[in-house]
Structure formats: C-alpha cells, structure tokens
Scaffold this motif. Structure first.
Motif, mmCIF file in Angstrom:
data_model
loop_
_atom_site.group_PDB
_atom_site.id
_atom_site.type_symbol
_atom_site.label_atom_id
_atom_site.label_comp_id
_atom_site.label_asym_id
_atom_site.label_seq_id
_atom_site.Cartn_x
_atom_site.Cartn_y
_atom_site.Cartn_z
ATOM 1 N N VAL A 2 -18.060 -17.753 -27.573
ATOM 2 C CA VAL A 2 -17.969 -16.425 -27.030
ATOM 3 C C VAL A 2 -20.275 -16.524 -27.656
ATOM 4 C CG1 VAL A 2 -18.708 -13.960 -27.450
ATOM 5 C CG2 VAL A 2 -16.286 -15.147 -27.256
ATOM 6 N N VAL A 3 -19.878 -16.864 -28.320
ATOM 7 C CA VAL A 3 -21.863 -17.152 -28.814
ATOM 8 C C VAL A 3 -22.125 -18.054 -27.933
ATOM 9 C CG1 VAL A 3 -23.463 -18.349 -30.631
ATOM 10 C CG2 VAL A 3 -21.636 -16.159 -31.448
ATOM 11 N N GLY A 4 -22.058 -19.167 -28.167
ATOM 12 C CA GLY A 4 -22.408 -20.011 -26.856
ATOM 13 C C GLY A 4 -22.279 -19.530 -25.544
ATOM 14 N N LEU A 5 -21.333 -18.587 -24.674
ATOM 15 C CA LEU A 5 -21.495 -18.226 -23.646
ATOM 16 C C LEU A 5 -22.485 -17.330 -23.954
ATOM 17 C CD1 LEU A 5 -20.376 -18.309 -20.353
ATOM 18 C CD2 LEU A 5 -19.281 -16.667 -21.556
ATOM 19 N N CYS A 6 -22.790 -16.796 -24.112
ATOM 20 C CA CYS A 6 -23.569 -15.267 -24.919
ATOM 21 C C CYS A 6 -25.301 -16.332 -24.852
ATOM 22 C CB CYS A 6 -23.699 -14.252 -26.170
ATOM 23 S SG CYS A 6 -22.751 -13.518 -25.714
ATOM 24 N N LEU A 7 -25.711 -17.276 -25.549
ATOM 25 C CA LEU A 7 -26.595 -18.320 -25.594
ATOM 26 C C LEU A 7 -26.669 -18.876 -24.391
ATOM 27 C CD1 LEU A 7 -26.789 -19.582 -29.217
ATOM 28 C CD2 LEU A 7 -28.275 -17.426 -27.909
ATOM 29 N N LEU A 27 -28.457 -16.529 -22.267
ATOM 30 C CA LEU A 27 -29.768 -16.197 -22.367
ATOM 31 C C LEU A 27 -31.026 -17.249 -22.028
ATOM 32 C CD1 LEU A 27 -31.316 -14.004 -24.176
ATOM 33 C CD2 LEU A 27 -31.289 -15.321 -26.039
ATOM 34 N N ALA A 28 -29.972 -18.255 -22.488
ATOM 35 C CA ALA A 28 -31.481 -19.855 -21.813
ATOM 36 C C ALA A 28 -31.816 -19.763 -20.412
ATOM 37 C CB ALA A 28 -30.399 -21.216 -22.455
ATOM 38 N N LEU A 29 -30.445 -19.494 -19.873
ATOM 39 C CA LEU A 29 -30.607 -19.492 -17.686
ATOM 40 C C LEU A 29 -31.649 -18.267 -17.853
ATOM 41 C CD1 LEU A 29 -29.571 -21.116 -15.550
ATOM 42 C CD2 LEU A 29 -28.115 -19.286 -15.699
ATOM 43 N N LEU A 30 -31.695 -17.060 -18.402
ATOM 44 C CA LEU A 30 -32.540 -16.013 -17.682
ATOM 45 C C LEU A 30 -33.817 -16.224 -18.796
ATOM 46 C CD1 LEU A 30 -30.066 -13.132 -19.256
ATOM 47 C CD2 LEU A 30 -30.948 -14.111 -16.445
ATOM 48 N N LEU A 31 -34.248 -17.200 -19.573
ATOM 49 C CA LEU A 31 -35.211 -17.115 -20.253
ATOM 50 C C LEU A 31 -35.636 -18.742 -19.348
ATOM 51 C CD1 LEU A 31 -34.720 -17.702 -24.133
ATOM 52 C CD2 LEU A 31 -35.629 -16.011 -23.125
ATOM 53 N N ASP A 32 -35.258 -19.518 -18.690
ATOM 54 C CA ASP A 32 -35.168 -20.397 -18.531
ATOM 55 C C ASP A 32 -36.500 -19.772 -16.586
ATOM 56 O OD1 ASP A 32 -35.016 -22.411 -20.174
ATOM 57 O OD2 ASP A 32 -33.373 -22.437 -19.125
ATOM 58 N N VAL A 33 -35.712 -18.774 -16.088
ATOM 59 C CA VAL A 33 -35.993 -18.428 -15.173
ATOM 60 C C VAL A 33 -37.326 -17.456 -15.748
ATOM 61 C CG1 VAL A 33 -35.478 -16.212 -12.958
ATOM 62 C CG2 VAL A 33 -33.678 -17.869 -13.879
ATOM 63 N N THR A 34 -37.659 -17.340 -16.395
ATOM 64 C CA THR A 34 -39.028 -16.293 -16.682
ATOM 65 C C THR A 34 -39.760 -17.666 -17.128
ATOM 66 O OG1 THR A 34 -38.332 -16.041 -18.874
ATOM 67 C CG2 THR A 34 -38.886 -14.449 -17.430
ATOM 68 N N ILE A 35 -41.120 -18.424 -16.639
ATOM 69 C CA ILE A 35 -41.003 -19.851 -16.084
ATOM 70 C C ILE A 35 -42.279 -19.393 -17.887
ATOM 71 C CG2 ILE A 35 -43.016 -20.997 -15.173
ATOM 72 C CD1 ILE A 35 -42.302 -20.353 -12.284
ATOM 73 N N GLY A 36 -43.030 -18.963 -18.407
ATOM 74 C CA GLY A 36 -43.431 -18.879 -19.395
ATOM 75 C C GLY A 36 -42.738 -18.877 -20.510
ATOM 76 N N LEU A 37 -40.536 -18.445 -20.380
ATOM 77 C CA LEU A 37 -40.285 -18.723 -21.667
ATOM 78 C C LEU A 37 -39.340 -19.661 -21.710
ATOM 79 C CD1 LEU A 37 -39.493 -15.253 -22.202
ATOM 80 C CD2 LEU A 37 -41.158 -16.535 -22.879
ATOM 81 N N TRP A 70 -34.528 -24.897 -26.082
ATOM 82 C CA TRP A 70 -34.272 -24.461 -27.115
ATOM 83 C C TRP A 70 -32.788 -23.643 -28.119
ATOM 84 C CZ3 TRP A 70 -35.413 -28.437 -30.245
ATOM 85 C CH2 TRP A 70 -36.833 -29.090 -29.897
ATOM 86 N N VAL A 71 -32.540 -22.207 -27.372
ATOM 87 C CA VAL A 71 -31.651 -21.911 -26.813
ATOM 88 C C VAL A 71 -30.217 -22.732 -26.557
ATOM 89 C CG1 VAL A 71 -30.667 -19.832 -25.807
ATOM 90 C CG2 VAL A 71 -32.979 -19.496 -27.384
ATOM 91 N N SER A 72 -30.305 -23.449 -25.134
ATOM 92 C CA SER A 72 -29.945 -23.984 -24.307
ATOM 93 C C SER A 72 -28.929 -24.976 -25.103
ATOM 94 C CB SER A 72 -29.962 -24.669 -23.486
ATOM 95 O OG SER A 72 -31.427 -25.565 -23.874
ATOM 96 N N TYR A 73 -29.947 -25.370 -26.578
ATOM 97 C CA TYR A 73 -29.625 -26.618 -27.834
ATOM 98 C C TYR A 73 -28.670 -26.050 -28.589
ATOM 99 C CZ TYR A 73 -33.137 -29.965 -25.596
ATOM 100 O OH TYR A 73 -34.288 -30.493 -25.267
ATOM 101 N N ILE A 75 -15.643 -24.446 -22.561
ATOM 102 C CA ILE A 75 -15.715 -25.349 -21.657
ATOM 103 C C ILE A 75 -17.174 -25.077 -20.978
ATOM 104 C CG2 ILE A 75 -15.592 -26.747 -20.117
ATOM 105 C CD1 ILE A 75 -12.120 -26.994 -21.262
ATOM 106 N N VAL A 76 -16.995 -23.731 -20.083
ATOM 107 C CA VAL A 76 -18.001 -22.411 -19.376
ATOM 108 C C VAL A 76 -19.225 -22.824 -19.722
ATOM 109 C CG1 VAL A 76 -18.251 -20.313 -18.285
ATOM 110 C CG2 VAL A 76 -15.805 -21.442 -18.201
ATOM 111 N N ALA A 77 -19.098 -22.481 -21.245
ATOM 112 C CA ALA A 77 -20.026 -22.208 -22.255
ATOM 113 C C ALA A 77 -21.359 -23.385 -22.119
ATOM 114 C CB ALA A 77 -19.834 -21.791 -23.252
ATOM 115 N N MET A 78 -20.283 -24.176 -22.253
ATOM 116 C CA MET A 78 -21.079 -25.831 -22.378
ATOM 117 C C MET A 78 -21.677 -26.420 -20.590
ATOM 118 S SD MET A 78 -22.008 -28.478 -23.729
ATOM 119 C CE MET A 78 -20.331 -28.859 -25.816
ATOM 120 N N LEU A 79 -21.200 -25.940 -19.732
ATOM 121 C CA LEU A 79 -21.463 -26.439 -18.302
ATOM 122 C C LEU A 79 -22.461 -25.749 -18.275
ATOM 123 C CD1 LEU A 79 -17.978 -26.804 -15.966
ATOM 124 C CD2 LEU A 79 -19.534 -28.794 -17.014
ATOM 125 N N LEU A 80 -22.689 -24.182 -18.981
ATOM 126 C CA LEU A 80 -23.563 -22.994 -18.295
ATOM 127 C C LEU A 80 -24.822 -23.883 -19.492
ATOM 128 C CD1 LEU A 80 -24.879 -20.661 -17.105
ATOM 129 C CD2 LEU A 80 -23.807 -19.271 -19.285
#
Length: 117
Positions: free
Chosen positions: A42-47, A50-60, A66-69, A94-99
């Motif tokens: 669950v923590v892996g999926l939430c992070l 969050l990493a995907l949302l941070l990547d969409v905003t170019i400045g973050l 690092w959040v995706s790592y 598995i879904v969290a790992m792919l995301l």
C-alpha cells in the motif's frame, strides 16, 4: 457412570491421556491469527502515485525521481512479504512496482527535456 479411561496398576490415569474427556474442550481462548503485513504494498502504491504526480509537474520531477526510488523499494519489500506468505495482497505490490518504475522513467525523461531546453 462414565468410563474413566485406561489406568495404571494404582488406578491413576496414564500421563499421556488428556485430563478432560473426549469431546469436551478447554475454556482457553483460541490463538489469534497471525498479523498480515499488507502495509508495504500500500505504501509503495501511494508513493508511486505521488511520484507520478510530482513528475507531471516539471519543477518537482527531481523530487519525484527520489520518491519513485523509495516506492520501488517498498514495492519490492511488499512483493517479498507476499512471496513468504506474511502478506495477502500479491497483485498490489506488483502494480505499485510497475507504477513506480513508470514514474522513475518519466522523471528521467522530464529531467532530460527540462535540461535540454
């Protein structure tokens, strides 16, 4: 009168015989079920989200990588727990790992585009 069961020469029950007659249960509470540890997936999926949302905003995107790592690590930990049997959710890590891997690749692409402009 109930049959007392097998006895030795002195009339005492054998030590390996249960102290209660057959069919009667002791009044001890049942043992608790082992605790499942589903939190890592669950923590892996939430992070990963969050990493995907941070990547969409170019400045973050630099923070998003690092959040995706961390999300990849937590997803791997959740997959290991599911493989051992202490976690019940096998598909969530598995879904969290792919995301998380997708978020990491997206962060690298966004950073390379950002630095080339």
């Amino acid at each position: 009168m109930a049959y007392p069961g097998p006895q030795d020469q002195d009339g005492q029950p054998y030590p390996h015989q249960p102290s209660q007659p057959y069919g009667q249960h002791s009044h001890q509470p049942p043992l608790p079920a082992p605790a499942m540890r589903n939190w890592a997936g669950v923590v892996g999926l939430c992070l990963g989200i969050l990493a995907l949302l941070l990547d969409v905003t170019i400045g973050l995107a630099r923070v998003g990588i690092w959040v995706s790592y961390v999300a990849i690590f937590m997803s791997g930990f959740g997959m290991a727990k599911a493989r051992v049997g202490t976690a019940t959710n096998r598909t969530l890590p598995i879904v969290a790992m792919l995301l998380s891997a997708t978020a990491s690749a997206l962060a690298i692409v966004v950073q390379s585009i950002w630095h080339s402009v």
